[in-house]
Design a protein around this motif. Structure first.
Motif, PDB file in Angstrom:
ATOM      1  N   LYS A 187       0.827  -1.202   0.000  1.00  0.00           N
ATOM      2  CA  LYS A 187       0.000   0.000   0.000  1.00  0.00           C
ATOM      3  C   LYS A 187       0.865   1.256   0.000  1.00  0.00           C
ATOM      4  N   ILE A 188       1.950   1.233   0.745  1.00  0.00           N
ATOM      5  CA  ILE A 188       2.849   2.396   0.798  1.00  0.00           C
ATOM      6  C   ILE A 188       3.483   2.641  -0.573  1.00  0.00           C
ATOM      7  N   HIS A 189       3.995   1.566  -1.182  1.00  0.00           N
ATOM      8  CA  HIS A 189       4.606   1.714  -2.505  1.00  0.00           C
ATOM      9  C   HIS A 189       3.570   2.173  -3.538  1.00  0.00           C
ATOM     10  N   ARG A 190       2.380   1.630  -3.444  1.00  0.00           N
ATOM     11  CA  ARG A 190       1.319   2.021  -4.376  1.00  0.00           C
ATOM     12  C   ARG A 190       0.978   3.495  -4.205  1.00  0.00           C
ATOM     13  N   GLY A 191       0.864   3.947  -2.950  1.00  0.00           N
ATOM     14  CA  GLY A 191       0.566   5.344  -2.681  1.00  0.00           C
ATOM     15  C   GLY A 191       1.662   6.268  -3.187  1.00  0.00           C
ATOM     16  N   ASN A 192       2.918   5.848  -2.970  1.00  0.00           N
ATOM     17  CA  ASN A 192       4.043   6.645  -3.455  1.00  0.00           C
ATOM     18  C   ASN A 192       4.020   6.744  -4.981  1.00  0.00           C
ATOM     19  N   ALA A 193       3.726   5.623  -5.634  1.00  0.00           N
ATOM     20  CA  ALA A 193       3.688   5.611  -7.093  1.00  0.00           C
ATOM     21  C   ALA A 193       2.595   6.547  -7.609  1.00  0.00           C
ATOM     22  N   MET A 194       1.432   6.494  -6.991  1.00  0.00           N
ATOM     23  CA  MET A 194       0.333   7.356  -7.436  1.00  0.00           C
ATOM     24  C   MET A 194       0.663   8.823  -7.201  1.00  0.00           C
ATOM     25  N   ARG A 195       1.303   9.105  -6.065  1.00  0.00           N
ATOM     26  CA  ARG A 195       1.656  10.495  -5.765  1.00  0.00           C
ATOM     27  C   ARG A 195       2.689  11.013  -6.761  1.00  0.00           C
ATOM     28  N   LYS A 196       3.731  10.233  -7.023  1.00  0.00           N
ATOM     29  CA  LYS A 196       4.783  10.666  -7.939  1.00  0.00           C
ATOM     30  C   LYS A 196       4.274  10.769  -9.382  1.00  0.00           C
ATOM     31  N   MET A 197       3.353   9.884  -9.751  1.00  0.00           N
ATOM     32  CA  MET A 197       2.788   9.924 -11.100  1.00  0.00           C
ATOM     33  C   MET A 197       1.686  10.972 -11.227  1.00  0.00           C
ATOM     34  N   LYS A 198       1.311  11.575 -10.077  1.00  0.00           N
ATOM     35  CA  LYS A 198       0.246  12.588 -10.035  1.00  0.00           C
ATOM     36  C   LYS A 198      -1.082  12.012 -10.525  1.00  0.00           C
ATOM     37  N   ALA A 199      -1.309  10.754 -10.188  1.00  0.00           N
ATOM     38  CA  ALA A 199      -2.561  10.085 -10.556  1.00  0.00           C
ATOM     39  C   ALA A 199      -3.581  10.295  -9.446  1.00  0.00           C
ATOM     40  N   LYS A 200      -4.756  10.773  -9.812  1.00  0.00           N
ATOM     41  CA  LYS A 200      -5.792  11.046  -8.822  1.00  0.00           C
ATOM     42  C   LYS A 200      -6.624   9.810  -8.483  1.00  0.00           C
ATOM     43  N   SER A 201      -6.488   8.763  -9.280  1.00  0.00           N
ATOM     44  CA  SER A 201      -7.253   7.538  -9.050  1.00  0.00           C
ATOM     45  C   SER A 201      -6.507   6.367  -9.664  1.00  0.00           C
ATOM     46  N   LEU A 202      -6.929   5.161  -9.278  1.00  0.00           N
ATOM     47  CA  LEU A 202      -6.317   3.967  -9.858  1.00  0.00           C
ATOM     48  C   LEU A 202      -6.605   3.897 -11.351  1.00  0.00           C
ATOM     49  N   ALA A 203      -7.803   4.315 -11.748  1.00  0.00           N
ATOM     50  CA  ALA A 203      -8.157   4.301 -13.177  1.00  0.00           C
ATOM     51  C   ALA A 203      -7.209   5.190 -13.975  1.00  0.00           C
ATOM     52  N   GLU A 204      -6.856   6.340 -13.409  1.00  0.00           N
ATOM     53  CA  GLU A 204      -5.926   7.236 -14.103  1.00  0.00           C
ATOM     54  C   GLU A 204      -4.539   6.615 -14.164  1.00  0.00           C
ATOM     55  N   LEU A 205      -4.135   5.921 -13.093  1.00  0.00           N
ATOM     56  CA  LEU A 205      -2.839   5.245 -13.089  1.00  0.00           C
ATOM     57  C   LEU A 205      -2.805   4.138 -14.141  1.00  0.00           C
ATOM     58  N   VAL A 206      -3.924   3.450 -14.316  1.00  0.00           N
ATOM     59  CA  VAL A 206      -4.016   2.400 -15.341  1.00  0.00           C
ATOM     60  C   VAL A 206      -3.848   3.010 -16.727  1.00  0.00           C
ATOM     61  N   ARG A 207      -4.494   4.137 -16.965  1.00  0.00           N
ATOM     62  CA  ARG A 207      -4.359   4.807 -18.270  1.00  0.00           C
ATOM     63  C   ARG A 207      -2.916   5.231 -18.518  1.00  0.00           C
ATOM     64  N   MET A 208      -2.246   5.683 -17.466  1.00  0.00           N
ATOM     65  CA  MET A 208      -0.834   6.062 -17.595  1.00  0.00           C
ATOM     66  C   MET A 208       0.020   4.850 -17.945  1.00  0.00           C
ATOM     67  N   ALA A 209      -0.252   3.734 -17.278  1.00  0.00           N
ATOM     68  CA  ALA A 209       0.505   2.518 -17.551  1.00  0.00           C
ATOM     69  C   ALA A 209       0.307   2.074 -19.001  1.00  0.00           C
ATOM     70  N   GLU A 210      -0.921   2.199 -19.497  1.00  0.00           N
ATOM     71  CA  GLU A 210      -1.201   1.841 -20.897  1.00  0.00           C
ATOM     72  C   GLU A 210      -0.447   2.763 -21.845  1.00  0.00           C
ATOM     73  N   ALA A 211      -0.428   4.062 -21.528  1.00  0.00           N
ATOM     74  CA  ALA A 211       0.279   5.023 -22.369  1.00  0.00           C
ATOM     75  C   ALA A 211       1.783   4.753 -22.385  1.00  0.00           C
ATOM     76  N   LEU A 212       2.301   4.259 -21.264  1.00  0.00           N
ATOM     77  CA  LEU A 212       3.726   3.943 -21.167  1.00  0.00           C
ATOM     78  C   LEU A 212       4.055   2.575 -21.759  1.00  0.00           C
TER      79      LEU A 212
END
Length: 220
Positions: A187-212
């Motif tokens: 959970k800590i690593h996930r939170g850090n990843a979302m914060r650094k990626m500036k993702a406001k939600s898991l769905a947004e993080l998924v879209r970022m991962a797809e773009a990458l």
């Protein structure tokens, strides 16, 4: 060779779109330059492809208006030369001797339009505006991609690993099992990843991962 980079000092005013005109007829060049400036565009005029090659690639949205019949290299060959050099500016062709095979070749190579002389001013302006919008969109997409890659580079190796797992659909408990970590650590690593990626939600993080182009990490 036309190259990427700044052509001069920075100006605080927003840069105007620029049209690069290549035609060996000075009268045509001057007329097009006046036309483009009349609608608020910058216009730079060149008598040959060699002249244009000495000009750095503009940093603001741009396009090339290119005559097909030129001394030395033809406009069509020059289009291919630009593409091979990584110059991705939209090209609009103009010619007084156009034919269907020539038009097809130009369009297949990515030309925005192919205008036969004499053409209406409005037809040229419509083609140029479309080309500039296309270049502006490409630049926005490239800037967004570069920003995303920069954010991803700021993640630690473990944060990237966790991001790969959670964006592939695994729950925190499953990721913990895959990595041999506690769920709270995941959970800590996930939170850090979302914060650094500036993702406001898991769905947004998924879209970022797809773009990458990220894929699920291989299990150890």
């Amino acid at each position: 060779m036309i190259r990427h980079g700044s052509s001069g000092s920075k100006d605080e005013r927003p840069a105007k779109p620029v049209v690069l005109v290549v035609d060996d007829d000075a009268g045509v060049r001057d007329a097009l330059g006046s036309l483009f400036r009349s609608v608020g565009l910058d216009a730079e005029l060149f008598g040959s492809p060699a002249d244009l090659l000495r000009r750095p690639v503009p940093e603001n949205p741009s396009c090339i208006v290119l005559d097909v019949r030129l001394p030395g290299v033809s406009g069509l060959d020059f289009q291919q030369q630009l593409a091979a050099s990584g110059v991705d500016l939209p090209v609009i062709f103009m010619t007084g001797h156009g034919d269907i095979p020539m038009s097809v070749r130009a369009m297949k190579a990515g030309a925005i339009d192919f205008l036969a002389k004499p053409f209406r001013d409005q037809d040229m302006l419509d083609a140029v505006m479309s080309a500039i919008e296309r270049d502006a969109r490409r630049r926005r997409e490239q800037a967004a991609e570069a920003d995303l890659k920069s954010l991803y580079a700021s993640l630690t190796a473990r944060e990237r690993e966790v991001m790969g797992y959670v964006t592939s659909g695994l729950m925190n408990k499953q990721v913990a099992g895959e990595l041999g970590l506690s769920e709270i650590t995941v959970k800590i690593h996930r939170g850090n990843a979302m914060r650094k990626m500036k993702a406001k939600s898991l769905a947004e993080l998924v879209r970022m991962a797809e773009a990458l182009g990220l894929s699920r990490p291989q299990s150890s």
